[in-house]
Design an enzyme around this catalytic site. Structure first.
Site, PDB file in Angstrom:
ATOM      1  N   CYS A 120      70.692  73.635  32.845  1.00 36.18           N
ATOM      2  CA  CYS A 120      71.113  73.286  31.489  1.00 36.18           C
ATOM      3  C   CYS A 120      71.336  74.542  30.653  1.00 36.18           C
ATOM      4  O   CYS A 120      72.288  75.278  30.874  1.00 36.18           O
ATOM      5  CB  CYS A 120      70.119  72.324  30.855  1.00 36.18           C
ATOM      6  N   HIS A 226      70.734  68.131  34.642  1.00 37.98           N
ATOM      7  CA  HIS A 226      69.318  68.291  34.965  1.00 37.98           C
ATOM      8  C   HIS A 226      69.030  67.663  36.327  1.00 37.98           C
ATOM      9  O   HIS A 226      68.885  66.445  36.425  1.00 37.98           O
ATOM     10  CB  HIS A 226      68.447  67.608  33.903  1.00 37.98           C
ATOM     11  N   GLU A 228      66.289  67.664  37.944  1.00 43.94           N
ATOM     12  CA  GLU A 228      64.952  67.053  37.920  1.00 43.94           C
ATOM     13  C   GLU A 228      64.948  65.713  37.216  1.00 43.94           C
ATOM     14  O   GLU A 228      63.955  64.963  37.295  1.00 43.94           O
ATOM     15  CB  GLU A 228      63.951  68.005  37.266  1.00 43.94           C
ATOM     16  N   ASP A 274      56.430  49.056  25.358  1.00 45.42           N
ATOM     17  CA  ASP A 274      55.572  49.113  24.177  1.00 45.42           C
ATOM     18  C   ASP A 274      54.134  49.280  24.663  1.00 45.42           C
ATOM     19  O   ASP A 274      53.586  48.402  25.332  1.00 45.42           O
ATOM     20  CB  ASP A 274      55.692  47.825  23.363  1.00 45.42           C
ATOM     21  N   ASP A 432      64.837  49.998  12.404  1.00 46.12           N
ATOM     22  CA  ASP A 432      64.392  48.604  12.474  1.00 46.12           C
ATOM     23  C   ASP A 432      64.964  47.838  11.285  1.00 46.12           C
ATOM     24  O   ASP A 432      64.297  47.668  10.261  1.00 46.12           O
ATOM     25  CB  ASP A 432      62.866  48.514  12.442  1.00 46.12           C
TER      26      ASP A 432
END
Length: 577
Positions: A120, A226, A228, A274, A432
């Site tokens: 990167c 990337h 990884e 969550d 939200d």
């Protein structure tokens, strides 16, 4: 709690995690490392301390190698194999390299022809310079400049985030066996192929225009993507570097199924977890209706849908393009002491080789001892534990309201501080909102949309009111205005929830997602309302959103990620299969 070293950035001090500090290495690990070094199975890692390189470490160790960290300039010259996983902003990286007197040893190492892999920013720094950070000089090993994606010309969201394919320019040991498989990118700046660097370019990727995806000459390699974070394909690329073989022409990938092959930037499917402590203090993955996460009968304990690390690993195996953790536990002190969640990130990054986002509590805190910590301190702790991106919620509303009022970027907000050090691609803002109907748009100052779902009194217009505190408190701020404000402050991505659709399983709110994704030039993630695979395909076809996220339907195995992607591919949406 010490989380880093202070580095001057402009007129203020920025805090970055500093893994170049000397470590206490357990005797047993030191002995194993000595054996690995003797067997040629040791990699030297140039981790200058700005971002998440834990996944790079885990990928290297998964492939059977031990790691020696660069603690002083001479460690570079003595390295047998060197990996440089650059993370953050170009200017910040060059400042740290110069401060630590690592620039000349790094150039000398590369000139020596010993095996080197940049990742990167580790690719970008090899070029002569970059437009980023006001214009900076690079290492100058490869001709050319690194320039920002031109949003106006491309007409595409920037940063370029997600899984894209590559066009290989010829046989390469690094990309042997990769074929046309997609890899993961996350960046706002890129190097452009030109005649002066043509002998370096191994592969390009198209995002509006071609940019450099991989370079190589001799034993010197670097990737804009990337590895990884690119799943099994990325691990193969890392293994190609560590265990080079005879160059071979890229083979065609065997068809995973009879599904049509798509090209270009894939639409991402994200699994969200969550995470909350239950009444016994254990962290569990939960999900509720309208933020009520307790069982409706019996002891009313927190609904337990599984363990965070195990579920994250399952979603990685199932093909999730990203995994997001949202910590919804109320902090008794501050997130820097939130050891269970930090442990979750560390453990998940050992098993999950796609990007990890963590949200919840990314803001300034003062602990019980009166010690103040900035949002940057908190983000740094999560990045060093395995997160690739942090998601900011309620704090972003406060920041946006002040910015809209004053029109001034102070440089002191959580968004600005984190994006300055780690790059805007590391900052996600979670919105939200809930729908508010109006009879006439002129009645409100907010951006309104003519709706196909009239209000209770036949209203033909609506706007989406931003909320904080888990949806319990509304603000006089619209979702569109919030998204535009946080983009101006340095946010790289919007996670767009919808209180009205949460748990309904009737599909995403296309009007909301369309209004916000049309109003900003950064990627938007649609969230709330998915119930069947078709809902993902529908929101991608109806709006400009870059990704779609779900939680409960994946946890309860009502919908499988593979089924979602199959439906997307059947409808010719670019999809990572």
């Amino acid at each position: 709690m010490q989380v880093g070293t202070s580095v001057s950035v402009g007129s203020r001090q920025q805090l970055v995690g500093d893994s170049c500090l000397r470590r206490r290495i357990p005797p047993r690990y030191a002995a194993l490392r000595a054996v690995a070094a003797a067997a040629g199975k040791e990699v030297t890692l140039l981790d200058y301390g700005a971002g998440n390189v834990r996944s790079v470490r885990n990928a290297i160790m998964k492939l059977g190698y031990s790691i020696k960290d660069v603690e002083k300039p001479s460690d570079i010259s003595s390295a047998a194999k060197l990996i440089f996983p650059g993370v953050g902003s170009f200017g910040q990286a060059m400042r740290i390299l110069k401060q630590k007197e690592l620039v000349d040893p790094l150039k000398e190492y590369i000139d020596s022809g010993k095996p080197f892999l940049g990742v990167c920013l580790g690719l970008q720094l090899l070029f002569e310079g970059s437009e980023e950070s006001g214009g900076c000089e690079g290492l100058g090993m490869i001709p050319g400049q690194v320039c920002e994606f031109d949003k106006a010309t491309l007409g595409l969201p920037v940063p370029h985030i997600g899984w894209n394919d590559m066009s290989q320019k010829g046989p390469s040991p690094l990309l042997s066996g990769v074929g046309d498989k997609r890899v993961y990118f996350v960046h706002s700046y890129r190097a452009v192929p030109e005649p002066r660097n043509a002998d370096w370019v191994l592969a390009t990727t198209d995002y509006g225009d071609p940019f450099v995806a991989a370079v190589g000459k001799g034993n010197i390699y670097a990737t804009q993507f990337h590895p990884e974070k690119s799943g099994a394909t990325g691990l193969q690329i890392l293994n190609n570097f560590l265990e080079p073989s005879t160059p071979a022409s890229p083979p065609a990938s065997p068809a995973a199924s009879s599904l049509p092959k798509t090209h270009g930037l894939a639409r991402r499917v994200i699994a969200c977890l969550d995470v909350r402590a239950n009444d016994r203090g254990d962290l569990v993955v939960t999900k509720g209706d309208q933020y009520d996460v307790r069982e409706k009968e019996g002891e009313r304990d927190v609904r337990n849908l599984g363990k965070p690390v195990e579920l994250a690993a399952r979603y990685f195996d199932d093909g999730a393009d990203e995994v997001s953790f949202l910590n919804i536990t109320g902090f008794r002190d501050c997130p820097l002491n939130d050891l269970p969640m930090i442990k979750v990130l560390k453990e998940a990054s050992r098993r999950v080789f796609v990007p990890l986002t963590v949200g919840g509590g990314i803001r300034g805190f003062k602990d019980v001892n009166g010690t103040s910590y900035s949002a940057l301190d908190v983000a740094s702790s999560y990045f060093r534990s395995g997160a690739d991106k942090v998601s900011i919620g309620s704090d972003a509303v406060d920041v946006a309201e002040e910015y809209i009022r004053s029109g001034v970027r102070t440089g002191q907000t959580s968004i600005e501080q984190i994006s300055e050090v780690y790059g805007r691609q590391a900052v996600v803002v979670s919105i939200d909102p809930k729908r508010v109907y109006v009879a006439d748009p002129s009645q409100v100052k907010h951006k309104c949309t003519k709706t196909s779902k009239p209000g209770p009194n036949g209203e033909q217009w609506c706007w989406w009111q931003c909320t904080v505190k888990g949806g319990r408190e509304g603000r006089d701020l619209g979702a569109v205005e919030l998204a535009q404000a946080v983009e101006a402050l340095g946010t790289g991505e919007i996670l767009l929830n919808c209180i009205d659709c949460d748990g309904a399983k009737q599909g995403f709110d296309h009007e909301l997602v369309g209004a916000v994704s049309d109003a900003v030039s950064i990627p938007v993630i649609a969230s709330s309302g998915a119930g069947v695979p078709e809902h993902f395909t529908q929101v991608f076809k109806a709006t400009r959103c870059s990704a779609a996220l779900a939680a409960g339907i994946f946890h309860r195995q009502e919908v499988n990620i593979a089924d979602v992607k199959q439906h997307m591919a059947e409808n010719l949406l670019p999809t990572r299969l």
